[in-house]
Write a protein that holds these residues in place. Structure first.
Motif, short mmCIF file in Angstrom:
data_model
loop_
_atom_site.label_atom_id
_atom_site.label_comp_id
_atom_site.label_asym_id
_atom_site.label_seq_id
_atom_site.Cartn_x
_atom_site.Cartn_y
_atom_site.Cartn_z
N SER A 93 -2.25 0.49 3.66
CA SER A 93 -1.41 0.10 4.81
C SER A 93 -0.18 -0.63 4.29
O SER A 93 -0.14 -1.04 3.12
CB SER A 93 -2.18 -0.81 5.78
OG SER A 93 -2.33 -2.09 5.21
N GLY A 94 0.79 -0.80 5.16
CA GLY A 94 1.96 -1.59 4.80
C GLY A 94 1.57 -3.04 4.56
O GLY A 94 2.08 -3.70 3.66
N TYR A 95 0.64 -3.51 5.39
CA TYR A 95 0.15 -4.89 5.24
C TYR A 95 -0.46 -5.09 3.85
O TYR A 95 -0.14 -6.04 3.13
CB TYR A 95 -0.89 -5.17 6.34
CG TYR A 95 -1.38 -6.59 6.35
CD1 TYR A 95 -0.78 -7.55 7.17
CD2 TYR A 95 -2.42 -6.99 5.53
CE1 TYR A 95 -1.22 -8.87 7.16
CE2 TYR A 95 -2.87 -8.30 5.51
CZ TYR A 95 -2.27 -9.23 6.32
OH TYR A 95 -2.69 -10.53 6.32
N ASN A 98 2.32 -5.24 1.06
CA ASN A 98 3.00 -6.53 0.89
C ASN A 98 2.09 -7.57 0.26
O ASN A 98 2.48 -8.27 -0.68
CB ASN A 98 3.51 -7.04 2.25
CG ASN A 98 4.90 -6.49 2.55
OD1 ASN A 98 5.71 -6.26 1.64
ND2 ASN A 98 5.18 -6.26 3.81
N HIS A 119 8.18 -10.54 7.89
CA HIS A 119 6.94 -10.10 8.54
C HIS A 119 5.73 -10.91 8.04
O HIS A 119 5.70 -11.36 6.89
CB HIS A 119 6.73 -8.61 8.25
CG HIS A 119 5.59 -8.03 9.02
ND1 HIS A 119 4.37 -7.78 8.44
CD2 HIS A 119 5.49 -7.66 10.32
CE1 HIS A 119 3.57 -7.26 9.36
NE2 HIS A 119 4.22 -7.18 10.51
N SER A 121 2.94 -10.03 6.98
CA SER A 121 2.29 -9.54 5.74
C SER A 121 3.00 -10.07 4.50
O SER A 121 2.38 -10.27 3.45
CB SER A 121 2.25 -8.00 5.73
OG SER A 121 3.52 -7.46 5.97
N ASP A 163 12.71 -8.60 4.73
CA ASP A 163 12.60 -7.33 5.46
C ASP A 163 13.95 -6.62 5.30
O ASP A 163 14.99 -7.28 5.26
CB ASP A 163 12.41 -7.60 6.96
CG ASP A 163 10.99 -7.98 7.34
OD1 ASP A 163 10.17 -8.25 6.45
OD2 ASP A 163 10.71 -8.02 8.55
N SER A 167 11.55 -6.74 11.99
CA SER A 167 10.70 -5.99 12.92
C SER A 167 10.84 -6.44 14.37
O SER A 167 10.66 -5.64 15.28
CB SER A 167 9.24 -6.11 12.49
OG SER A 167 8.87 -7.46 12.37
N ALA A 194 9.99 -1.42 6.00
CA ALA A 194 9.06 -0.78 6.96
C ALA A 194 9.82 -0.12 8.10
O ALA A 194 9.47 0.99 8.52
CB ALA A 194 8.09 -1.83 7.50
N HIS A 195 10.86 -0.80 8.60
CA HIS A 195 11.58 -0.26 9.78
C HIS A 195 12.91 0.38 9.41
O HIS A 195 13.63 0.83 10.30
CB HIS A 195 11.79 -1.37 10.81
CG HIS A 195 10.51 -1.92 11.33
ND1 HIS A 195 9.83 -1.34 12.38
CD2 HIS A 195 9.77 -2.98 10.92
CE1 HIS A 195 8.71 -2.04 12.61
NE2 HIS A 195 8.66 -3.02 11.74
N THR A 223 6.29 1.35 4.81
CA THR A 223 5.03 1.73 5.43
C THR A 223 5.09 3.21 5.81
O THR A 223 6.17 3.75 6.03
CB THR A 223 4.73 0.85 6.67
OG1 THR A 223 3.58 1.37 7.32
CG2 THR A 223 5.87 0.83 7.64
N SER A 225 3.39 4.14 8.41
CA SER A 225 2.84 4.11 9.77
C SER A 225 3.90 4.03 10.86
O SER A 225 3.58 4.05 12.03
CB SER A 225 1.92 2.91 9.90
OG SER A 225 2.69 1.72 9.82
N LYS A 226 5.17 3.96 10.47
CA LYS A 226 6.19 3.82 11.51
C LYS A 226 6.98 5.13 11.60
O LYS A 226 6.45 6.10 12.13
CB LYS A 226 7.03 2.58 11.24
CG LYS A 226 6.11 1.35 11.12
CD LYS A 226 6.74 0.05 11.28
CE LYS A 226 5.82 -1.10 10.91
NZ LYS A 226 4.61 -1.24 11.71
N GLY A 232 -0.57 3.98 6.11
CA GLY A 232 -0.48 3.64 4.70
C GLY A 232 0.81 2.89 4.41
O GLY A 232 1.63 2.67 5.29
#
Ligand code: PLP
Length: 369
Positions: A93-95, A98, A119, A121, A163, A167, A194-195, A223, A225-226, A232
């Motif tokens: 995951s992204g979490y 990090n 974030h 994480s 970041d 987010s 991530a974003h 990430t 997941s976005k 992941g």
């Protein structure tokens, strides 16, 4: 006994207006809460790739260092090529990325300088590391510079962590300035994009947005997941960073690898992003949303990313409930996710939204605001 103690603590959370609960989104709802900016989680080619990936089995069966290393290298090669770095490494995951990257690389006698709005994480990664941590005011390069000037001599390595796109606010870190400071103090810049990935710089992310090239002192995290629409996380950078992480990063080593069908879906998603149309479509939708949200007084200046914080403070949860009743899914964001006094509905737009959807959203908010 323990049950009673927890009940009392939950009561306190409720009395403070901070109670969270799980809610199913349901079908056929107008969704302004999802991070699936490019709608790739539902893209027919991605779904086909996921189905094809099931030939490897439903799960990966182990850590990458044991039985779980199946098709992951292909995804890592794709990400490294996409981000123009020497190598990349995928986490579950992204979490986990990090937490695993920061805690492995930042050690005792190192200093981390972390943006105030980074974030959770990143915050947890900093806490797990043995390094000292200083927080600089959000995107405030002068504050960062002063903190480094006062402290750098006492430390072995300096890490600046930010970041790429924040987010909860959708704003972009001042990466050009951060890179200059990184070079001046021989530091390492870690960017959690991530974003930004799939959104900025033709989809390549915030570095590309600023026309900055990957270099030995930049580590990019992201990430899957976005905008990628899967699950992941990943880190990319120089060969030695990746090799070191494979050997020391606990959330990489001691966790089961991503299921192989998820990996196949992510590879396809990167291929689609590389073709370009879907990212252009998102940018076009951001322009349309900017116009409508400005006209309705919800934003003052144009956004470059699909994240819009509509700050409603104490009215936030009432507005979010009203929207849900009207079949519009928006999530109210409260303290501690955002600072007190900046409670908001985080609107995120995607390529599937139409002009009418943005107008309806504004109309429904205005019924109670
Ligand atoms: C900036 C940022 N980094 C990392 C993460 C964690 O990513 P993931 O959801 O893949 O664990 C998120 C998602 O909430 C995020 O917004």
């Amino acid at each position: 006994m323990f049950r009673e103690k927890l009940k009392r603590e939950i009561e306190v959370i409720k009395n403070n207006g901070l109670y969270r609960f799980l809610r199913e989104k349901g079908d056929n709802i107008l969704d302004f809460s999802s991070n699936d900016y490019l709608c790739l989680s539902k893209h027919p080619e991605v779904i086909e790739a996921v189905k094809e990936g099931l030939k490897y089995g439903a799960g990966s069966t182990g850590s990458r260092l044991t039985s779980g290393n199946i098709n992951h290298q292909r995804l890592e090669d794709k990400i490294a090529e996409f981000k123009e770095t020497e190598r990349s490494l995928v986490y579950s995951s992204g979490y986990a990325t990090n937490v695993g990257v920061i805690s492995a690389l930042c050690k005792k006698e190192d200093l981390i300088l972390s943006d105030k709005l980074n974030h959770a994480s990143i915050i947890d990664g900093c806490r797990l590391s043995k390094a000292d941590v200083l927080i600089y005011n959000h995107c405030d390069v002068n504050h960062l510079y002063n903190l480094i000037e006062e402290n750098w001599k006492k430390y072995n390595n300096l890490f600046i962590i930010t970041d790429g796109v924040f987010s909860m606010d959708g704003d972009i870190a001042p990466l050009k300035d951060l890179k200059k400071i990184t070079d001046e103090f021989n530091a390492i810049l870690i960017i959690d994009d991530a974003h930004g990935t799939g959104v900025l710089g033709n989809g390549k992310g915030s570095l590309k947005h600023f026309n900055l090239k990957p270099s030995d002192n930049i580590i990019q995290i992201g990430t899957l997941s976005k905008a990628i629409g899967g699950l992941g996380g990943f880190v990319c950078g120089i060969e030695e960073v990746i090799e070191y992480l494979i050997n020391t990063s606990r959330s990489f080593i001691f966790s089961t690898a991503l299921p192989p069908h998820v990996v196949e879906g992510c590879i396809k998603a990167f291929e689609i992003i590389e073709r370009g149309e879907v990212v252009k479509k998102l940018q076009k939708n951001i322009k349309i949303a900017n116009e409508i949200f400005k006209k309705n007084g919800f934003i003052k200046k144009d956004n470059l990313t699909p994240i819009y914080p509509f700050i409603f403070k104490e009215k936030t949860m009432e507005i979010a409930e009203h929207l849900i009743k009207n079949n519009i899914f928006c999530v109210g964001i409260r303290y501690p996710t955002v600072p007190k006094g900046s409670e908001r509905i985080r609107i995120s737009i995607n390529v599937g939204h139409k002009k009418e959807d943005f107008k309806l959203l504004c109309e429904k908010i205005k019924e109670v605001y």
